[in-house]
Design a protein around this motif. Structure first.
Motif, PDB file in Angstrom:
ATOM      1  N   ARG A  30       5.332 -12.521 -45.357  1.00 30.57           N
ATOM      2  CA  ARG A  30       6.684 -12.950 -45.744  1.00 30.57           C
ATOM      3  C   ARG A  30       6.620 -13.878 -46.957  1.00 30.57           C
ATOM      4  N   LEU A  31       5.635 -14.786 -46.968  1.00 28.50           N
ATOM      5  CA  LEU A  31       5.469 -15.683 -48.109  1.00 28.50           C
ATOM      6  C   LEU A  31       5.098 -14.898 -49.362  1.00 28.50           C
ATOM      7  N   ALA A  32       4.223 -13.911 -49.223  1.00 30.29           N
ATOM      8  CA  ALA A  32       3.845 -13.085 -50.375  1.00 30.29           C
ATOM      9  C   ALA A  32       5.069 -12.353 -50.928  1.00 30.29           C
ATOM     10  N   TYR A  33       5.910 -11.841 -50.047  1.00 35.75           N
ATOM     11  CA  TYR A  33       7.141 -11.161 -50.476  1.00 35.75           C
ATOM     12  C   TYR A  33       8.048 -12.119 -51.254  1.00 35.75           C
ATOM     13  N   LEU A  34       8.243 -13.325 -50.727  1.00 37.82           N
ATOM     14  CA  LEU A  34       9.128 -14.288 -51.390  1.00 37.82           C
ATOM     15  C   LEU A  34       8.550 -14.766 -52.725  1.00 37.82           C
ATOM     16  N   LEU A  35       7.248 -14.949 -52.797  1.00 40.20           N
ATOM     17  CA  LEU A  35       6.627 -15.331 -54.073  1.00 40.20           C
ATOM     18  C   LEU A  35       6.779 -14.208 -55.092  1.00 40.20           C
ATOM     19  N   ASN A  36       6.624 -12.966 -54.643  1.00 38.67           N
ATOM     20  CA  ASN A  36       6.840 -11.828 -55.549  1.00 38.67           C
ATOM     21  C   ASN A  36       8.268 -11.825 -56.083  1.00 38.67           C
ATOM     22  N   LYS A  37       9.202 -12.138 -55.216  1.00 41.96           N
ATOM     23  CA  LYS A  37      10.621 -12.120 -55.587  1.00 41.96           C
ATOM     24  C   LYS A  37      10.965 -13.254 -56.557  1.00 41.96           C
ATOM     25  N   TYR A  38      10.493 -14.473 -56.267  1.00 44.82           N
ATOM     26  CA  TYR A  38      10.879 -15.630 -57.059  1.00 44.82           C
ATOM     27  C   TYR A  38      10.020 -15.833 -58.311  1.00 44.82           C
ATOM     28  N   LEU A  39       8.757 -15.388 -58.288  1.00 41.39           N
ATOM     29  CA  LEU A  39       7.866 -15.590 -59.435  1.00 41.39           C
ATOM     30  C   LEU A  39       7.673 -14.326 -60.272  1.00 41.39           C
ATOM     31  N   GLY A  40       8.113 -13.193 -59.756  1.00 41.92           N
ATOM     32  CA  GLY A  40       7.922 -11.947 -60.496  1.00 41.92           C
ATOM     33  C   GLY A  40       6.483 -11.446 -60.430  1.00 41.92           C
ATOM     34  N   THR A  41       5.767 -11.828 -59.388  1.00 41.59           N
ATOM     35  CA  THR A  41       4.390 -11.365 -59.223  1.00 41.59           C
ATOM     36  C   THR A  41       4.374 -10.089 -58.396  1.00 41.59           C
ATOM     37  N   ILE A  61      -5.794 -12.935 -47.458  1.00 45.15           N
ATOM     38  CA  ILE A  61      -5.717 -13.139 -48.907  1.00 45.15           C
ATOM     39  C   ILE A  61      -4.899 -12.020 -49.536  1.00 45.15           C
ATOM     40  N   TYR A  62      -4.010 -12.429 -50.423  1.00 49.00           N
ATOM     41  CA  TYR A  62      -3.191 -11.516 -51.224  1.00 49.00           C
ATOM     42  C   TYR A  62      -3.570 -11.746 -52.673  1.00 49.00           C
ATOM     43  N   GLU A  63      -3.628 -10.664 -53.451  1.00 48.76           N
ATOM     44  CA  GLU A  63      -4.092 -10.811 -54.829  1.00 48.76           C
ATOM     45  C   GLU A  63      -3.295  -9.913 -55.766  1.00 48.76           C
ATOM     46  N   TRP A  64      -3.165 -10.366 -57.003  1.00 41.44           N
ATOM     47  CA  TRP A  64      -2.547  -9.566 -58.056  1.00 41.44           C
ATOM     48  C   TRP A  64      -3.255  -9.855 -59.362  1.00 41.44           C
ATOM     49  N   GLU A  65      -3.732  -8.806 -60.005  1.00 36.03           N
ATOM     50  CA  GLU A  65      -4.363  -8.944 -61.310  1.00 36.03           C
ATOM     51  C   GLU A  65      -3.349  -8.551 -62.376  1.00 36.03           C
ATOM     52  N   ASP A  66      -2.859  -9.548 -63.095  1.00 36.38           N
ATOM     53  CA  ASP A  66      -1.910  -9.326 -64.173  1.00 36.38           C
ATOM     54  C   ASP A  66      -2.708  -8.919 -65.408  1.00 36.38           C
ATOM     55  N   GLU A  67      -2.784  -7.622 -65.649  1.00 31.97           N
ATOM     56  CA  GLU A  67      -3.602  -7.110 -66.750  1.00 31.97           C
ATOM     57  C   GLU A  67      -2.990  -7.398 -68.113  1.00 31.97           C
ATOM     58  N   GLN A  69      -1.424 -10.261 -69.045  1.00 33.14           N
ATOM     59  CA  GLN A  69      -1.740 -11.634 -69.445  1.00 33.14           C
ATOM     60  C   GLN A  69      -3.158 -12.042 -69.062  1.00 33.14           C
ATOM     61  N   LEU A  70      -3.915 -11.132 -68.428  1.00 33.54           N
ATOM     62  CA  LEU A  70      -5.288 -11.381 -67.983  1.00 33.54           C
ATOM     63  C   LEU A  70      -5.373 -12.598 -67.060  1.00 33.54           C
ATOM     64  N   ILE A  71      -4.524 -12.583 -66.040  1.00 36.37           N
ATOM     65  CA  ILE A  71      -4.464 -13.659 -65.055  1.00 36.37           C
ATOM     66  C   ILE A  71      -4.607 -13.040 -63.665  1.00 36.37           C
ATOM     67  N   VAL A  72      -5.382 -13.688 -62.798  1.00 37.58           N
ATOM     68  CA  VAL A  72      -5.521 -13.248 -61.411  1.00 37.58           C
ATOM     69  C   VAL A  72      -4.834 -14.269 -60.514  1.00 37.58           C
ATOM     70  N   GLU A 122      -5.851 -21.335 -67.122  1.00 38.37           N
ATOM     71  CA  GLU A 122      -5.446 -22.719 -67.330  1.00 38.37           C
ATOM     72  C   GLU A 122      -4.089 -22.723 -68.008  1.00 38.37           C
ATOM     73  N   PHE A 123      -3.099 -23.302 -67.338  1.00 35.92           N
ATOM     74  CA  PHE A 123      -1.751 -23.372 -67.863  1.00 35.92           C
ATOM     75  C   PHE A 123      -1.503 -24.737 -68.471  1.00 35.92           C
ATOM     76  N   SER A 124      -0.533 -24.783 -69.332  1.00 31.14           N
ATOM     77  CA  SER A 124      -0.075 -26.084 -69.812  1.00 31.14           C
ATOM     78  C   SER A 124       0.673 -26.761 -68.661  1.00 31.14           C
TER      79      SER A 124
END
Length: 161
Positions: A30-41, A61-67, A69-72, A122-124
């Motif tokens: 449920r948390l993964a679903y809500l993070l996908n919805k609110y963060l666009g992941t 563990i849930y994972e997404w590789e954003d190809e 922006q090269l972010i995991v 590393e984000f600002s």
């Protein structure tokens, strides 16, 4: 004979990542679903959980590789409850084993945290604050905040690969 000396101090750098602690009572899916919805992941459950202590504790563990922006992105639970049977300390008419539920933590220094969101980039400060603020907009989340990974004692537990 000449002595050759290799200096490896500059070769090995710590992995750069942002770590966000999340306090909530939601199930992991449920948390993964809500993070996908609110963060666009696009977080998806990995086929196998993280196993520690020879399979005695496992963490979802849930994972997404954003190809692009090269972010995991990795969402991992901090709490693992296991059932163990222990012989009773006293003699009784009916000798039986007592069921004990043990709680293990991925990062024991943060026992009150339910989930960690690890972003391998590393984000600002402003981008990190934007992500935390977006997570806090989810009504079911009690709180979320960034963690300084250099202060962690058990940072080796955050190596997922």
């Amino acid at each position: 004979m000449a002595v050759h000396k290799f200096i490896l101090d500059d070769t090995f750098h710590e992995a750069l990542y942002t770590l966000i602690a999340i306090h909530c009572r939601l199930e992991d899916y449920r948390l993964a679903y809500l993070l996908n919805k609110y963060l666009g992941t696009e977080l998806k459950r990995k086929p196998s959980d993280l196993d520690f202590k020879q399979g005695k504790s496992s963490y979802s563990i849930y994972e997404w590789e954003d190809e692009r922006q090269l972010i995991v992105w990795s969402l991992v639970s901090n709490i693992c409850k296991t059932e163990e049977f222990q012989q009773r300390q006293y003699e009784s008419l009916f000798d039986s084993k007592e069921k004990i539920i043990k709680t293990n933590y991925l990062l024991p220094e943060y026992k009150t945290v339910n989930y960690f969101l690890k972003i391998e980039s590393e984000f600002s400060f402003s981008k990190e604050k934007y992500i935390v603020d977006s997570i806090l907009k989810i009504p079911q989340i009690a709180t979320a905040y960034s963690i300084d990974s250099s202060q962690l004692k058990s940072k080796d537990n955050l190596i997922f690969n």
